[in-house]
Scaffold this motif. Structure first.
Motif, PDB file in Angstrom:
ATOM      1  N   ILE A  11       1.043  -1.258   0.086  1.00 52.70           N
ATOM      2  CA  ILE A  11      -0.082   0.085   0.011  1.00 52.70           C
ATOM      3  C   ILE A  11       0.960   1.294   0.019  1.00 52.70           C
ATOM      4  O   ILE A  11       1.617   1.619   0.819  1.00 52.70           O
ATOM      5  N   ARG A  12       0.923   1.858  -1.086  1.00 58.69           N
ATOM      6  CA  ARG A  12       1.558   3.208  -1.288  1.00 58.69           C
ATOM      7  C   ARG A  12       0.616   4.291  -1.105  1.00 58.69           C
ATOM      8  O   ARG A  12      -0.846   4.335  -1.449  1.00 58.69           O
ATOM      9  N   VAL A  13       1.010   5.410  -0.321  1.00 56.12           N
ATOM     10  CA  VAL A  13       0.256   6.698   0.038  1.00 56.12           C
ATOM     11  C   VAL A  13       1.017   7.994  -0.304  1.00 56.12           C
ATOM     12  O   VAL A  13       2.351   7.873  -0.569  1.00 56.12           O
ATOM     13  N   GLU A  14       0.543   9.008  -0.847  1.00 54.13           N
ATOM     14  CA  GLU A  14       0.891  10.101  -1.135  1.00 54.13           C
ATOM     15  C   GLU A  14       1.335  10.950   0.386  1.00 54.13           C
ATOM     16  O   GLU A  14       0.615  10.695   1.083  1.00 54.13           O
ATOM     17  N   ARG A  15       2.841  11.425   0.276  1.00 48.62           N
ATOM     18  CA  ARG A  15       2.968  12.349   1.569  1.00 48.62           C
ATOM     19  C   ARG A  15       2.095  13.562   1.479  1.00 48.62           C
ATOM     20  O   ARG A  15       1.915  14.086   0.212  1.00 48.62           O
ATOM     21  N   ILE A  16       1.922  14.147   2.639  1.00 53.73           N
ATOM     22  CA  ILE A  16       1.314  15.419   2.402  1.00 53.73           C
ATOM     23  C   ILE A  16       2.439  16.471   3.046  1.00 53.73           C
ATOM     24  O   ILE A  16       3.352  16.190   3.844  1.00 53.73           O
ATOM     25  N   THR A  17       2.232  17.801   2.832  1.00 48.44           N
ATOM     26  CA  THR A  17       2.841  18.684   3.390  1.00 48.44           C
ATOM     27  C   THR A  17       2.087  19.329   4.727  1.00 48.44           C
ATOM     28  O   THR A  17       1.002  20.068   4.327  1.00 48.44           O
ATOM     29  N   ARG A  18       2.698  19.823   5.649  1.00 46.51           N
ATOM     30  CA  ARG A  18       2.076  20.505   6.715  1.00 46.51           C
ATOM     31  C   ARG A  18       3.180  21.352   7.158  1.00 46.51           C
ATOM     32  O   ARG A  18       3.962  20.721   8.151  1.00 46.51           O
ATOM     33  N   SER A  19       3.873  22.379   6.672  1.00 45.31           N
ATOM     34  CA  SER A  19       4.766  23.073   7.189  1.00 45.31           C
ATOM     35  C   SER A  19       4.361  23.682   8.656  1.00 45.31           C
ATOM     36  O   SER A  19       3.360  24.049   8.838  1.00 45.31           O
ATOM     37  N   ARG A  20       5.414  24.230   9.320  1.00 50.91           N
ATOM     38  CA  ARG A  20       5.054  24.892  10.752  1.00 50.91           C
ATOM     39  C   ARG A  20       5.018  26.225  10.718  1.00 50.91           C
ATOM     40  O   ARG A  20       5.657  26.883   9.578  1.00 50.91           O
ATOM     41  N   LEU A  21       4.240  26.618  11.648  1.00 49.15           N
ATOM     42  CA  LEU A  21       4.251  28.155  11.692  1.00 49.15           C
ATOM     43  C   LEU A  21       5.422  28.634  12.188  1.00 49.15           C
ATOM     44  O   LEU A  21       6.393  28.190  13.034  1.00 49.15           O
ATOM     45  N   SER A  24       6.266  29.796  15.937  1.00 47.05           N
ATOM     46  CA  SER A  24       6.255  28.913  16.872  1.00 47.05           C
ATOM     47  C   SER A  24       7.672  28.560  17.334  1.00 47.05           C
ATOM     48  O   SER A  24       8.544  28.251  16.416  1.00 47.05           O
ATOM     49  N   THR A  25       7.799  28.246  18.558  1.00 53.80           N
ATOM     50  CA  THR A  25       9.178  27.713  19.073  1.00 53.80           C
ATOM     51  C   THR A  25       9.304  26.269  18.848  1.00 53.80           C
ATOM     52  O   THR A  25      10.160  25.513  19.047  1.00 53.80           O
ATOM     53  N   THR A  26       7.922  25.534  18.668  1.00 52.85           N
ATOM     54  CA  THR A  26       7.712  24.187  18.444  1.00 52.85           C
ATOM     55  C   THR A  26       7.348  23.925  17.189  1.00 52.85           C
ATOM     56  O   THR A  26       7.222  24.897  16.237  1.00 52.85           O
ATOM     57  N   THR A  27       7.288  22.724  16.838  1.00 54.79           N
ATOM     58  CA  THR A  27       6.710  22.461  15.469  1.00 54.79           C
ATOM     59  C   THR A  27       5.373  22.358  15.452  1.00 54.79           C
ATOM     60  O   THR A  27       4.550  21.328  15.366  1.00 54.79           O
ATOM     61  N   ASP A  28       4.686  23.429  15.329  1.00 61.16           N
ATOM     62  CA  ASP A  28       3.066  23.557  15.361  1.00 61.16           C
ATOM     63  C   ASP A  28       2.519  23.661  13.838  1.00 61.16           C
ATOM     64  O   ASP A  28       2.838  24.621  13.269  1.00 61.16           O
ATOM     65  N   ILE A  29       1.843  22.664  13.206  1.00 62.07           N
ATOM     66  CA  ILE A  29       1.352  22.725  12.390  1.00 62.07           C
ATOM     67  C   ILE A  29      -0.128  23.406  12.081  1.00 62.07           C
ATOM     68  O   ILE A  29      -0.626  23.482  10.930  1.00 62.07           O
ATOM     69  N   LYS A  30      -0.671  23.741  13.206  1.00 56.45           N
ATOM     70  CA  LYS A  30      -1.830  24.159  13.256  1.00 56.45           C
ATOM     71  C   LYS A  30      -2.988  23.154  13.183  1.00 56.45           C
ATOM     72  O   LYS A  30      -3.676  22.756  13.869  1.00 56.45           O
ATOM     73  N   THR A  31      -3.192  22.830  11.781  1.00 62.65           N
ATOM     74  CA  THR A  31      -4.307  21.906  11.534  1.00 62.65           C
ATOM     75  C   THR A  31      -3.744  20.524  10.673  1.00 62.65           C
ATOM     76  O   THR A  31      -3.124  20.731   9.733  1.00 62.65           O
ATOM     77  N   LEU A  32      -4.240  19.447  11.035  1.00 61.87           N
ATOM     78  CA  LEU A  32      -3.619  18.132  10.441  1.00 61.87           C
ATOM     79  C   LEU A  32      -4.736  17.938   9.464  1.00 61.87           C
ATOM     80  O   LEU A  32      -4.687  17.787   8.252  1.00 61.87           O
ATOM     81  N   MET A  33      -6.081  17.847  10.039  1.00 59.82           N
ATOM     82  CA  MET A  33      -7.299  17.281   9.381  1.00 59.82           C
ATOM     83  C   MET A  33      -8.164  18.348   8.547  1.00 59.82           C
ATOM     84  O   MET A  33      -8.203  19.313   9.109  1.00 59.82           O
ATOM     85  N   SER A  34      -8.671  18.297   7.522  1.00 57.41           N
ATOM     86  CA  SER A  34      -9.361  19.480   6.762  1.00 57.41           C
ATOM     87  C   SER A  34     -10.661  18.514   7.082  1.00 57.41           C
ATOM     88  O   SER A  34     -10.986  17.563   7.318  1.00 57.41           O
TER      89      SER A  34
END
Length: 145
Positions: A11-21, A24-34
């Motif tokens: 099973i191959r899946v496409e990678r998604i991009t969720r860049s960080r704010l 932010s001092t952490t890796t905060d992507i804000k929203t994962l799911m649409s």
């Protein structure tokens, strides 16, 4: 460059991009799911257009009233922001691709529909975290970053 990854054998899946704010001092992507992701297993009427969160809740309750949804995402380890978000976002630059998990629970029914609770918040910014000793885990490699 291939943007897919073998998630499990066969099973191959496409990678998604969720860049960080950027701020932010952490890796905060804000929203994962649409919202679209939360409706992936629903039968959507063709005339419905863009669904609101309330419309998705209604359809989930009608079509799958007792079924939860588990969504797994492979987030690209670089996740370079697009041109529209480049001013407010930065690449993640993780050592490996990241697995994101999204959960959509069914609406509670009967006596479970009302829960009494009190919201409590604590400021833990001044708390020093204790370092976890991973030396006993001989099968895993641990690398300080």
């Amino acid at each position: 460059m291939d943007s897919s990854i073998e998630f499990v054998p066969g099973i191959r899946v496409e990678r998604i991009t969720r860049s960080r704010l950027t701020e932010s001092t952490t890796t905060d992507i804000k929203t994962l799911m649409s919202r679209r992701d939360a409706a992936i297993d629903l039968t959507i009427p063709p005339s419905s257009g863009e669904l609101t969160e309330d419309a998705i809740k209604f359809l989930r309750n009608k079509q799958h009233p007792e079924t939860a949804l588990l969504a797994l995402y492979v987030i690209d380890k670089e996740s370079i922001p697009g041109p529209r978000t480049a001013k407010t976002r930065s690449p993640i630059n993780a050592p490996e691709h990241i697995i994101g998990v999204g959960l959509v629970f069914p609406m509670p029914s009967g006596d479970d529909s009302e829960v009494e609770w009190e919201y409590i918040s604590a400021d833990l910014s001044g708390v020093e975290l204790e370092e976890t000793d991973l030396s006993e885990l001989s099968d895993l490699e641990y690398e300080e970053r």
